[in-house]
Design an enzyme around this catalytic site. Structure first.
Site, PDB file in Angstrom:
ATOM      1  N   LYS A  11      -3.072   8.755   2.687  1.00 17.24           N
ATOM      2  CA  LYS A  11      -4.529   8.529   3.393  1.00 17.24           C
ATOM      3  C   LYS A  11      -4.349   8.920   4.873  1.00 17.24           C
ATOM      4  O   LYS A  11      -5.358   9.268   5.582  1.00 17.24           O
ATOM      5  CB  LYS A  11      -4.951   6.808   3.634  1.00 17.24           C
TER       6      LYS A  11
ATOM      7  N   TYR B   5       0.916  -1.228  -0.253  1.00 19.22           N
ATOM      8  CA  TYR B   5      -0.001  -0.110  -0.168  1.00 19.22           C
ATOM      9  C   TYR B   5       0.991   1.114  -0.018  1.00 19.22           C
ATOM     10  O   TYR B   5       0.325   2.344  -0.495  1.00 19.22           O
ATOM     11  CB  TYR B   5      -0.995   0.092   1.283  1.00 19.22           C
TER      12      TYR B   5
END
Ligand code: 0WD
Length: 257
Positions: A164, A157
């Site tokens: 995020k 990720y």
């Protein structure tokens, strides 16, 4: 019978195709009576988003690539002309270079880092600022989409996890700024769902299998479940909630191992 969001208006960023989480949000909001504007990033997506929008009565489709500030300006100007005001903004967009969603995080380039943050995090603030004059005094709601890779290390990720984290912090600062003007700002942290963006994360299928075996609910979540949480956050039942990240992940976030 009067529907919950009858007479309300919303802008949804992030519909790419039928699998998009934004599309599920649109279905839930529209079923509750909200009138919607959809956006697309770049001509490549214009035809497919326009075709999908035909399924939603009274909706409008406008261009908005968030890396072009003038397109954000033009979007909210048109929304003002068409709707006169805005109740809900759904921000369901993110982008990172495919080569940076695999391997070691420390290989992330400066350009890739900046791009991921521009599209996936800064754009929320950029859109909120433009939406503010249209949303003020209407008990408006801003909703964004995040993932647990912001607070825990999820293999591959990488830079998106950092973006995020910035997005979730932006939600808190925006909630504090906009609360006195009657606007709530929240994030939904969704479990993994097979979409176009997700296919860019290496070994995504393995992650889905693993989660289905180990989460409290012993399954993955659906885009519709996220859409229904979006409906909750847009509507009056969530009127006491702002600055929060709500997990829609079948309980994954409570597990140690
Ligand atoms: O597992 C998942 N799918 C999860 C997604 C789990 C948890 C969170 N999320 C988040 C994503 O990070 C994103 O913020 O949900 C949001 C929606 O993602 P999605 O529904 O999974 O992905 P997708 O259907 O691909 O829509 C994202 C769209 C883009 O699609 P493509 O695939 O063309 O990159 O974001 C939009 C675009 O429509 N987008 C942009 N919009 C405006 N300006 C831009 C841009 N520059 N770049 C991408």
């Amino acid at each position: 019978m009067q529907r919950l969001l009858e007479g309300k208006t919303g802008v949804i960023l992030g519909v790419a195709n039928k699998r998009s989480i934004a599309w599920a949000c649109a279905r839930s909001l529209s079923d509750a009576g909200m009138r919607l504007v959809f956006t697309y990033a770049g001509e490549r997506l214009a035809a497919s988003v326009t075709k999908l929008a035909e399924e939603i009565p009274g909706s409008l489709v406008l261009p908005c690539d968030v890396t072009h500030p003038e397109e954000i300006d033009a979007l909210f100007e048109r929304v003002g002309e068409e709707f006169g005001g805005l109740d809900t903004l759904v921000h369901a967009i993110a982008f990172a270079r495919r080569e940076e969603l695999r391997g070691d995080f420390y290989h992330t380039s400066k350009e890739g880092y900046m791009l991921a943050h521009e599209v996936s995090a800064y754009s929320l603030t950029a859109c909120a600022r433009r939406a503010l004059p249209l949303m003020e005094g209407r008990e408006g709601s801003i909703i964004t989409l995040t993932y647990i890779g912001s607070e825990r290390v999820i293999p591959n990720y990488n830079v998106m996890g950092i973006a995020k984290a910035a997005l979730e912090a932006s939600v808190r600062y925006l909630a504090a700024d906009l609360g006195p003007r009657g606007i709530r700002v929240n994030a939904i942290s969704a479990g993994p769902i097979r979409t176009l963006s997700a296919s860019g994360v290496k070994d995504f299928g393995e992650m889905l299998d693993n989660i289905a075996r180990t989460t409290p609910l012993r399954r993955n979540v659906t885009a519709q479940e996220v859409g229904d949480t979006c409906l909750f956050l847009a509507g009056p039942h969530s009127r006491g909630i702002t600055g929060s990240t709500i997990f829609v992940d079948a309980g994954f976030h409570i597990m140690g191992i």
